[in-house]
Write an enzyme that holds these catalytic residues in place. Sequence first.
Site, PDB file in Angstrom:
ATOM      1  N   TYR A 133      21.546 -30.629  37.520  1.00 52.64           N
ATOM      2  CA  TYR A 133      20.745 -31.823  37.255  1.00 52.64           C
ATOM      3  C   TYR A 133      20.097 -31.687  35.885  1.00 52.64           C
ATOM      4  CZ  TYR A 133      17.731 -35.803  37.678  1.00 52.64           C
ATOM      5  OH  TYR A 133      17.145 -37.033  37.454  1.00 52.64           O
ATOM      6  N   GLN A 195      18.463 -39.503  44.479  1.00 54.89           N
ATOM      7  CA  GLN A 195      19.799 -39.998  44.869  1.00 54.89           C
ATOM      8  C   GLN A 195      20.909 -39.128  44.257  1.00 54.89           C
ATOM      9  OE1 GLN A 195      17.436 -41.658  43.339  1.00 54.89           O
ATOM     10  NE2 GLN A 195      18.151 -42.808  41.564  1.00 54.89           N
ATOM     11  N   ASN A 218      11.824 -34.248  37.814  1.00 56.32           N
ATOM     12  CA  ASN A 218      10.474 -34.659  38.220  1.00 56.32           C
ATOM     13  C   ASN A 218      10.270 -34.398  39.718  1.00 56.32           C
ATOM     14  OD1 ASN A 218      11.788 -36.727  39.520  1.00 56.32           O
ATOM     15  ND2 ASN A 218      11.219 -38.301  38.043  1.00 56.32           N
ATOM     16  N   SER A 241       5.056 -25.810  33.066  1.00 54.24           N
ATOM     17  CA  SER A 241       5.242 -24.670  32.181  1.00 54.24           C
ATOM     18  C   SER A 241       3.929 -23.913  31.935  1.00 54.24           C
ATOM     19  CB  SER A 241       5.803 -25.184  30.864  1.00 54.24           C
ATOM     20  OG  SER A 241       6.287 -24.105  30.139  1.00 54.24           O
ATOM     21  N   GLN A 263       3.142 -24.589  24.517  1.00 56.31           N
ATOM     22  CA  GLN A 263       3.329 -24.893  25.938  1.00 56.31           C
ATOM     23  C   GLN A 263       2.468 -26.060  26.382  1.00 56.31           C
ATOM     24  OE1 GLN A 263       5.879 -23.389  27.842  1.00 56.31           O
ATOM     25  NE2 GLN A 263       6.174 -23.117  25.659  1.00 56.31           N
ATOM     26  N   HIS A 266       3.912 -29.590  26.641  1.00 55.92           N
ATOM     27  CA  HIS A 266       4.893 -29.999  27.656  1.00 55.92           C
ATOM     28  C   HIS A 266       4.363 -31.140  28.514  1.00 55.92           C
ATOM     29  CE1 HIS A 266       8.505 -27.699  27.519  1.00 55.92           C
ATOM     30  NE2 HIS A 266       7.853 -26.575  27.334  1.00 55.92           N
ATOM     31  N   GLU A 331       4.805 -17.551  33.615  1.00 54.54           N
ATOM     32  CA  GLU A 331       6.213 -17.825  33.290  1.00 54.54           C
ATOM     33  C   GLU A 331       6.589 -17.141  31.959  1.00 54.54           C
ATOM     34  OE1 GLU A 331       6.820 -21.898  32.244  1.00 54.54           O
ATOM     35  OE2 GLU A 331       8.985 -21.804  32.531  1.00 54.54           O
ATOM     36  N   HIS A 332       5.788 -17.389  30.927  1.00 54.06           N
ATOM     37  CA  HIS A 332       6.003 -16.741  29.625  1.00 54.06           C
ATOM     38  C   HIS A 332       4.813 -15.845  29.325  1.00 54.06           C
ATOM     39  CE1 HIS A 332       7.897 -20.825  29.250  1.00 54.06           C
ATOM     40  NE2 HIS A 332       8.925 -20.081  28.905  1.00 54.06           N
ATOM     41  N   ASP A 365      13.084 -20.352  24.300  1.00 48.87           N
ATOM     42  CA  ASP A 365      13.445 -21.671  24.854  1.00 48.87           C
ATOM     43  C   ASP A 365      14.834 -22.099  24.397  1.00 48.87           C
ATOM     44  OD1 ASP A 365      11.180 -22.170  26.252  1.00 48.87           O
ATOM     45  OD2 ASP A 365      10.222 -23.406  24.717  1.00 48.87           O
ATOM     46  N   GLU A 419      23.639  -1.864  73.299  1.00 52.12           N
ATOM     47  CA  GLU A 419      23.168  -3.243  73.089  1.00 52.12           C
ATOM     48  C   GLU A 419      23.681  -4.171  74.180  1.00 52.12           C
ATOM     49  OE1 GLU A 419      23.898  -4.547  69.069  1.00 52.12           O
ATOM     50  OE2 GLU A 419      22.316  -3.242  68.306  1.00 52.12           O
ATOM     51  N   HIS A 424      32.244  -6.020  72.432  1.00 52.23           N
ATOM     52  CA  HIS A 424      32.249  -5.259  71.177  1.00 52.23           C
ATOM     53  C   HIS A 424      32.848  -3.875  71.430  1.00 52.23           C
ATOM     54  CE1 HIS A 424      29.598  -8.290  69.535  1.00 52.23           C
ATOM     55  NE2 HIS A 424      29.522  -7.645  68.381  1.00 52.23           N
TER      56      HIS A 424
HETATM   57  P1  NAD Z   1      14.045 -37.079  35.756  1.00 53.35           P
HETATM   58  O1  NAD Z   1      15.469 -37.197  35.409  1.00 53.35           O
HETATM   59  O2  NAD Z   1      13.592 -35.854  36.421  1.00 53.35           O
HETATM   60  O3  NAD Z   1      13.650 -38.306  36.702  1.00 53.35           O
HETATM   61  C1  NAD Z   1      14.113 -39.610  36.502  1.00 53.35           C
HETATM   62  C2  NAD Z   1      14.517 -40.159  37.855  1.00 53.35           C
HETATM   63  O4  NAD Z   1      13.397 -40.182  38.750  1.00 53.35           O
HETATM   64  C3  NAD Z   1      15.025 -41.577  37.824  1.00 53.35           C
HETATM   65  O5  NAD Z   1      16.405 -41.576  37.607  1.00 53.35           O
HETATM   66  C4  NAD Z   1      14.682 -42.089  39.208  1.00 53.35           C
HETATM   67  O6  NAD Z   1      15.772 -41.968  40.032  1.00 53.35           O
HETATM   68  C5  NAD Z   1      13.605 -41.184  39.707  1.00 53.35           C
HETATM   69  N1  NAD Z   1      12.379 -41.973  39.889  1.00 53.35           N
HETATM   70  C6  NAD Z   1      11.541 -42.430  38.926  1.00 53.35           C
HETATM   71  N2  NAD Z   1      10.539 -43.148  39.506  1.00 53.35           N
HETATM   72  C7  NAD Z   1      10.785 -43.161  40.832  1.00 53.35           C
HETATM   73  C8  NAD Z   1      10.113 -43.737  41.970  1.00 53.35           C
HETATM   74  N3  NAD Z   1       9.006 -44.439  41.831  1.00 53.35           N
HETATM   75  N4  NAD Z   1      10.631 -43.526  43.185  1.00 53.35           N
HETATM   76  C9  NAD Z   1      11.761 -42.789  43.359  1.00 53.35           C
HETATM   77  N5  NAD Z   1      12.447 -42.239  42.328  1.00 53.35           N
HETATM   78  C10 NAD Z   1      11.946 -42.414  41.087  1.00 53.35           C
HETATM   79  O7  NAD Z   1      13.241 -37.361  34.396  1.00 53.35           O
HETATM   80  P2  NAD Z   1      11.687 -37.404  34.085  1.00 53.35           P
HETATM   81  O8  NAD Z   1      10.970 -38.322  35.016  1.00 53.35           O
HETATM   82  O9  NAD Z   1      11.572 -37.634  32.624  1.00 53.35           O
HETATM   83  O10 NAD Z   1      11.155 -35.941  34.423  1.00 53.35           O
HETATM   84  C11 NAD Z   1      11.627 -34.822  33.798  1.00 53.35           C
HETATM   85  C12 NAD Z   1      10.875 -33.620  34.342  1.00 53.35           C
HETATM   86  O11 NAD Z   1      11.619 -32.446  34.118  1.00 53.35           O
HETATM   87  C13 NAD Z   1       9.532 -33.447  33.697  1.00 53.35           C
HETATM   88  O12 NAD Z   1       8.604 -33.142  34.716  1.00 53.35           O
HETATM   89  C14 NAD Z   1       9.746 -32.254  32.774  1.00 53.35           C
HETATM   90  O13 NAD Z   1       8.585 -31.511  32.560  1.00 53.35           O
HETATM   91  C15 NAD Z   1      10.760 -31.485  33.576  1.00 53.35           C
HETATM   92  N6  NAD Z   1      11.551 -30.548  32.752  1.00 53.35           N
HETATM   93  C16 NAD Z   1      11.455 -29.239  33.044  1.00 53.35           C
HETATM   94  C17 NAD Z   1      12.207 -28.312  32.343  1.00 53.35           C
HETATM   95  C18 NAD Z   1      12.127 -26.851  32.710  1.00 53.35           C
HETATM   96  O14 NAD Z   1      12.893 -26.050  32.209  1.00 53.35           O
HETATM   97  N7  NAD Z   1      11.227 -26.462  33.597  1.00 53.35           N
HETATM   98  C19 NAD Z   1      13.064 -28.726  31.340  1.00 53.35           C
HETATM   99  C20 NAD Z   1      13.153 -30.063  31.075  1.00 53.35           C
HETATM  100  C21 NAD Z   1      12.397 -30.977  31.805  1.00 53.35           C
END
Ligand code: NAD
Length: 437
Positions: A133, A195, A218, A241, A263, A266, A331-332, A365, A419, A424
Amino acid sequence: MIINMRIIELNESTKNNILENLLKRSPNQYREYEDQVAGIISDVKKRGDEALFEYSLRFDKATITKETIRVTEEEIAKAYEQIPPSTLDVIRKSIHNIEAYHQKQKQYSWFDSEPNGVILGQKVTAIDAVGVYVPGGKAAYPSSVLMNVLPAKVAGVRRIAMTTPPGADGNVNPGTLVAAKEAGVTEIYKVGGAQAIAALAYGTDSIKKVDKIVGPGNIYVALAKKAVYGNVSIDSIAGPSEILVIADETANPRFVAADLLSQAEHDELASSILITTSESLAKKVSDEIDGFLEVLNRSEIIRASLDNYGYILVAKNLSEAIDTANEIASEHLEIMTKNAFEVMTKIKNAGAIFIGEYSSEPLGDYFAGPNHVLPTNGTAKFFSPLSVDDFIKKSSIISYSREALFPVYEDIVTFAKAEGLTAHANSISVRFENDEV
Ligand code: NAD
């Protein structure tokens, strides 16, 4: 914009308050979304592609169909034209370093044979199909593509299916597409959120089921991964982060401040902590942070993050600083002290350890080679960075000849009977019902 970051004396009570505050950032705090996520997953299980298209329209404002859900070679070719040559160049250089580092993690099958006809071993097999993802939504993360895909490729995963949400125009970020192509992704789908995780876990007409799902996202993505765990494997659930810097009076306050801010930008839940043995360094770092904030883009996010989870702690001595760092299990972790390698030997809990004043966190990173998917929220006490190990599994190998089994068969029969498992026992003794070797 002045922040005046808190400078706090480190003691048992301040440490406990900080540990408690940091735990508020756990993804487990967002249970209220669980029902909604469960609903999306069961809908995708029931209605397959149709549900994916509906959610893409609802959440991403994108019209996706059976014909457009899979990214085509033409779209990828166009993406190459859309990114600056310098971006392609750095993607390729990073791939080189990340692959080289992960090659060293590879594990191999082994077999031990004894002269009496006993062969024991362990067979290492790559997981067959992996879903990655890649978050879309607010930003593009080509580095996230590389860090999740390359260990799978080095492990020998045959099928690497990537999903990422499309923009409202139905397109995927070109940097993400180019990184995917360069890293060796075998198929890319325009679908995001819970989904997408459901489609990877259970399969639809357009997206075949995978065996393991990795990658950040997210709260909807994180909870969906938790919900499908067991049907497929997943990597860990990433929290916000965090960085912890251990520094003494020899550290450069400008470098320390810049790294804390790297950081904090973020998101509002990111945590940036300095533990120092020098009160004078603490004050200088606080001033440098205010200076940098004048020139950085994401100052609103940084201010909120430092306000919520930013600390400058003054420790009595280095050993108190190290003990606290081990309890926080960041983490870091950066070490900017005299004898930094010696300090490193005393660190028990950290996702990645950056040693010396030229090893700033973003080096890890993007570029150095180690994986940037790291345990967060104190989980470095028991989790490791994403690695080739996450994309392999092991099978035990056992082979006994008749000559090897005969001298020990009665022992095994005795154990099985102890046992109460007579079938067995029988499956061993049946082989010697006509006795001698
Ligand atoms: P995302 O791709 O995670 O989420 C987008 C999707 O969330 C949409 O396609 C939709 O399907 C769903 N969504 C949005 N609102 C919704 C709702 N109300 N109900 C149900 N589904 C819903 O993208 P994003 O939102 O920009 O989040 C990215 C996250 O990833 C951030 O929290 C970021 O900090 C994190 N991130 C972490 C790293 C890491 O290495 N730890 C790296 C990159 C990004």
